[in-house]
Design an enzyme around this catalytic site. Structure first.
Site, PDB file in Angstrom:
ATOM      1  N   GLY A 191       4.253   4.445  -4.579  1.00 22.93           N
ATOM      2  CA  GLY A 191       4.088   3.732  -3.310  1.00 22.93           C
ATOM      3  C   GLY A 191       4.729   4.486  -2.171  1.00 22.93           C
ATOM      4  O   GLY A 191       5.067   5.665  -2.304  1.00 22.93           O
ATOM      5  N   ASN A 192       4.876   3.825  -1.036  1.00 20.66           N
ATOM      6  CA  ASN A 192       5.550   4.449   0.104  1.00 20.66           C
ATOM      7  C   ASN A 192       6.303   3.393   0.898  1.00 20.66           C
ATOM      8  O   ASN A 192       6.256   2.213   0.573  1.00 20.66           O
ATOM      9  CB  ASN A 192       4.542   5.226   0.959  1.00 20.66           C
ATOM     10  N   LYS A 193       6.995   3.837   1.939  1.00 18.50           N
ATOM     11  CA  LYS A 193       7.931   2.946   2.645  1.00 18.50           C
ATOM     12  C   LYS A 193       7.291   2.057   3.706  1.00 18.50           C
ATOM     13  O   LYS A 193       8.001   1.349   4.404  1.00 18.50           O
ATOM     14  CB  LYS A 193       8.987   3.808   3.349  1.00 18.50           C
ATOM     15  N   SER A 194       5.969   2.130   3.857  1.00 15.78           N
ATOM     16  CA  SER A 194       5.349   1.352   4.934  1.00 15.78           C
ATOM     17  C   SER A 194       5.624  -0.143   4.774  1.00 15.78           C
ATOM     18  O   SER A 194       5.438  -0.704   3.693  1.00 15.78           O
ATOM     19  CB  SER A 194       3.837   1.586   4.926  1.00 15.78           C
TER      20      SER A 194
END
Ligand code: C5P
Length: 224
Positions: A19-22
């Site tokens: 995933g990512n930090k968005s």
């Protein structure tokens, strides 16, 4: 107005993902700003830490490929497409059907990645192929380095992607060492235009930045 928001999750096995930090905050603020300006909004959202506005038409997705299918289908009937989602550039090449096991008698797993399609580039190509009159807005989280500043990387990206506007923010640790954009409530951006207009600076809350983006979009559509 079609808006993408949030961070995609690319599965590795039934319980794990890349995933990512968005947080989705900027995308949700854009949806709220567009709704406040009188637009009909379709919000296509991947994982977010905030609730989407209830008066938008919502479409929830997990992966980049799901986001792509939903966006290309919604874009066919849109006057404006704003791509604020943080889309994974790569996904695991295979998804294990069972949970990947930790085993003392076998080597640690190596994850092979394959490239995801660039949805923004595809939306631009779709507009050209269908001869649509549509405004397309991309986002770019950039960092500068020893060779070039964040702005020049952003200008190169705008040319490469072919969208009309690119909303650029410089990411990474600020002066206090804390992350400047991801998950935070404020933002500071430059809105670059492919036709060379501007750039327009905007800062403040993510909603204030969203209002500035919607204002630039509305001016270009001639609806202010
Ligand atoms: O190349 P980069 O990820 O920095 O570009 C950011 C812009 O491109 C954002 O508008 C993002 O939503 C979009 N993007 C996309 N598909 C990808 C990667 C990014 O549409 N696979």
């Amino acid at each position: 107005v079609v808006i993408t928001a949030g961070g995609t999750r690319e599965p590795l096995d039934p319980v794990r993902f890349l995933g990512n930090k968005s947080s989705g905050k900027q995308g949700v603020a854009l949806a709220e700003a567009a709704l406040a300006a009188g637009a009909e909004v379709i919000l296509i959202h991947a994982h977010m830490d905030v609730a989407p506005p209830s008066n938008a038409k919502l479409h929830s997705v997990d992966t980049a490929l799901e986001l792509r299918a939903a966006t290309l289908s919604a874009a066919a009937g849109a006057d404006v497409v704003i791509m604020a989602a943080a889309v994974a550039d790569f996904r695991p090449s295979t998804v294990s059907t069972g949970k990947i096991k930790k085993r003392d008698d076998a080597a640690d797993p190596v994850i092979k990645l394959v490239r995801n399609p660039d949805i923004l580039v595809e939306v631009v190509a779709h507009r050209a192929a269908q001869n649509l009159s549509q405004l397309i807005v991309g986002f770019a989280a950039e960092t500068g380095d020893d060779e070039h500043d964040a702005r020049s990387y952003a200008e190169a990206k705008l040319a490469r992607k072919g969208c009309d506007l690119l909303v650029v923010n410089e990411v990474g640790p600020g002066e206090t060492g804390q992350e400047k954009v991801f998950g935070r409530d404020g933002n500071q951006v430059e809105i670059l235009a492919r036709d060379g207009a501007g750039p327009v600076q905007a800062s403040g809350s993510k909603r204030q930045v969203a209002d500035a983006v919607v204002r630039v979009v509305a001016e270009r559509l001639g609806t202010t």
